[in-house]
Design an enzyme around this catalytic site. Structure first.
Site, short mmCIF file in Angstrom:
data_model
loop_
_atom_site.label_atom_id
_atom_site.label_comp_id
_atom_site.label_asym_id
_atom_site.label_seq_id
_atom_site.Cartn_x
_atom_site.Cartn_y
_atom_site.Cartn_z
N ASP A 9 0.79 -1.23 0.00
CA ASP A 9 0.00 0.00 0.00
C ASP A 9 0.82 1.29 0.00
O ASP A 9 1.73 1.46 0.83
CB ASP A 9 -0.89 0.07 1.24
N ARG A 13 -8.29 -0.07 10.93
CA ARG A 13 -6.97 0.32 10.42
C ARG A 13 -7.10 1.36 9.30
O ARG A 13 -8.19 1.66 8.83
CB ARG A 13 -6.22 -0.90 9.90
#
Length: 608
Positions: free
Chosen positions: A163, A280
């Protein structure tokens, strides 16, 4: 560790009273003093202790596997002898004895009998251990001589990437962080890699920004964002165990590289709400008209919203956006520049889904704001509102104040056999309103790519060609290209194939197939939108970069990222690869334009 409901301060009762008092008395001026003037000696001492005593261990906490259905898995191997993973790459051998016992399956040295031993040496000494089969796949990768390493996509020299995190523009420099495993080319042991650039094209590698060196990091540094708070960049990140959100600040903002990052003692800044399982990936924060900071986080109920007066103490307010399709990780929420529209993005089932709507602030620390979407819900049945239809995930945007635009990065995941790395970041794209459809988006490569062209004149150019059961071929144009093809089918049913990475033997290539029929149009079997205003012309653009391609149709209305590891990597260097446009359908097709620009290498290359 306490849990919180709406209106409660998101703070653990275990936080020391003196730290909480400091946080309560803090203002943005406090943040500046920490960084700019070093007024709080305690934080400096914390950093020194961290540098001197950091163990670099991966921790024996459980990893959390990324995905729509996250499952915590303990990676444990039972050894026939006393072996422990060694220090991280930046520690000295003298520090090895301080390691805690753990059995993570990723390290490139081992602590055996009070000595640090390289994995290859240890393998010869302990050939009976089942651990080494795993370790051989996860160890630090060798230099890459494959030719697959990209020329103009951001990526580390080696190891695993995922990511994009915390992209930002600060003091005249672009910064990009992303998930990174420093010990191998498979997922695990999450840190934040750090790169910088002056132009979003040439990226300079910097030391790792964040490592799991605190107890609250519990298993690894997961995704997050960057926010500029009163002129100070702050990195907000989540952790592998999913318990809390942490802030990290640059130790010295006068350092143009922002090399060193510290975690103040008031961390974690907030914890997961009550009855939340998945928690998250905090978004970039934004300040409301009421002066309160807002930050959204992915949670099992949707997208949770927190508010703060000082960016230190946060209050959970409730659900900004409920989910209907499972956990939406890596959320993004931003205003579309030049409009009054807001975009909410969620990463769901391997795709990047967005919805557009109106955002309404609600006054009060304990009140949740409102977002009313005016387009399809995220991943609604029949919707095609995605940033990309291919191998593109966990995207992150940031606002570029230089050009007053929104820039998008996404993770393109792949691994070519024989390489020591996995994945690249997409070439940066602008997120723009669709000029032909209201409340809709397009993404398109930033225009700066022309600065990488080998020449202002295309390497290959053709127009006005009619194809019937034939093809037009551009031979020997290379493997780093910006390719433009426009064509107009002269029948209701058409199939046009564009082949890239066509080797000189014409035995292998990467195909992009556009099919048009009465029921609609597709790109590699994924639906694409065509409008009457297109007047029957299909515009295609493909960025080709050694082992990955990004294709954009109709000016970025639809896009697809697609890795490709050619079976003939020795042909990637030089101008051995070609491009071909093939009429594979009924009737004739007019190629109204075909231009190919060669793209120079912007990346530093790994040593061969």
């Amino acid at each position: 560790m306490s849990e919180t409901g709406p209106g409660q301060r998101a703070r653990s009762s275990s936080v020391p009273l003196d730290a909480l008092a400091k946080a309560k008395a803090s203002t943005s001026r406090y943040l500046k003093n920490v960084i700019l003037r070093g007024a709080l000696l305690g934080l400096g001492l914390i950093l020194l202790v961290h540098v001197a005593a950091s163990t670099g261990q991966g921790s024996d906490a459980m990893h959390s596997a990324r995905g729509s259905e996250k499952v915590r898995q303990e990676v444990e191997i039972h050894f026939p002898f006393n072996v422990q993973p060694n220090c991280s790459f930046n520690q000295t051998h003298e520090q090895c004895d301080d390691l805690k016992e753990c059995t993570w399956c990723h390290a490139f040295e081992f602590h055996v009998e009070s000595k640090c031993i390289d994995i290859d040496v240890a393998k010869e000494m302990y050939t009976d251990s089942p651990y080494f089969e795993c370790a051989s796949n996860l160890r630090n990768a060798p230099p890459d001589s494959s030719g697959f390493y990209t020329g103009f996509h951001a990526q580390p020299f080696r190891n695993w990437l995922n990511d994009p995190n915390g992209p930002m523009f600060y003091n005249g420099t672009y910064h990009l962080f992303f998930q990174y495993n420093p010990h191998g080319y498979t997922w695990g042991n999450m840190h934040w890699y750090h790169m910088k650039s002056k132009d979003l094209l040439h990226w300079e590698h910097l030391p790792l920004a964040l490592s799991p060196d605190k107890e609250y990091d519990c298993g690894g540094i997961f995704s997050g964002s960057a926010t500029i708070v009163d002129g100070i960049p702050i990195l907000s990140y989540s952790v592998a165990c999913g318990e809390c959100i942490v802030n990290s600040l640059p130790f010295d903002t006068s350092d143009p590289n922002l090399t060193n990052w510290t975690k103040p003692e008031f961390n974690p800044v907030y914890y997961k709400p009550k009855d939340t399982h998945d928690f998250r990936d905090p978004t970039e924060a934004w300040k409301g008209k009421d002066g309160l900071w807002r930050q959204a986080v992915g949670c099992n109920e949707g997208v949770c919203l927190f508010k703060s007066k000082d960016f230190i103490e946060w209050t959970y307010t409730g659900i900004l956006w409920p989910t209907y399709v499972g956990f939406q990780e890596c959320p993004d929420f931003f205003n579309l520049p030049g409009t009054d529209l807001h975009v909410l993005k969620g990463s769901v089932h391997g795709q990047e889904w967005w919805t557009v709507g109106k955002y309404e602030e609600v006054d009060g620390m304990e009140s949740v704001d409102k977002f009313y979407n005016t387009t399809d819900d995220i991943r609604q049945e029949g919707s095609n509102d995605r940033f990309d239809m291919g191998k593109f995930y966990a995207s992150k945007t940031f606002y570029d104040p230089q050009q007053e635009r929104r820039i998008l990065f996404g993770w393109i995941n792949y691994h070519c056999t024989g390489t020591g790395w996995s994945g690249v970041q997409s070439f940066p794209r602008e997120v723009l309103p669709n000029p032909k459809k209201s409340n809709s988006l397009i993404t398109y490569p930033i225009p700066e790519i022309v600065d990488l062209y080998e020449s202002k004149a295309p390497k290959f150019q053709y127009s006005g060609l009619m194809l019937k059961d034939t093809a037009v071929t551009a031979e020997n144009v290379g493997s780093q290209l910006d390719l433009f093809v426009s064509f107009k089918p002269n029948s209701g049913n058409a199939r046009v194939e564009i082949h890239v990475f066509v080797d000189s033997k014409s035995t292998a290539w990467q195909p992009f197939v556009i099919s048009i029929s009465e029921v609609g149009a597709t790109l590699n079997k994924e639906p694409i939108e065509l409008y009457d205003s297109d007047e029957g012309v299909i515009d295609v653009r493909i960025l080709v970069d050694r082992s990955v391609s990004e294709i954009f149709v109709q000016g970025g209305r639809d896009s697809m990222s697609s890795p490709y590891c050619t079976p003939d990597p020795e042909l990637l260097d030089g101008d051995h690869m070609g491009v071909k446009a093939v009429n594979a359908g009924e009737g004739t097709v007019e190629i109204t334009k075909m231009e190919i620009f060669q793209v120079k290498t912007a990346n530093l290359k790994p040593k061969q």
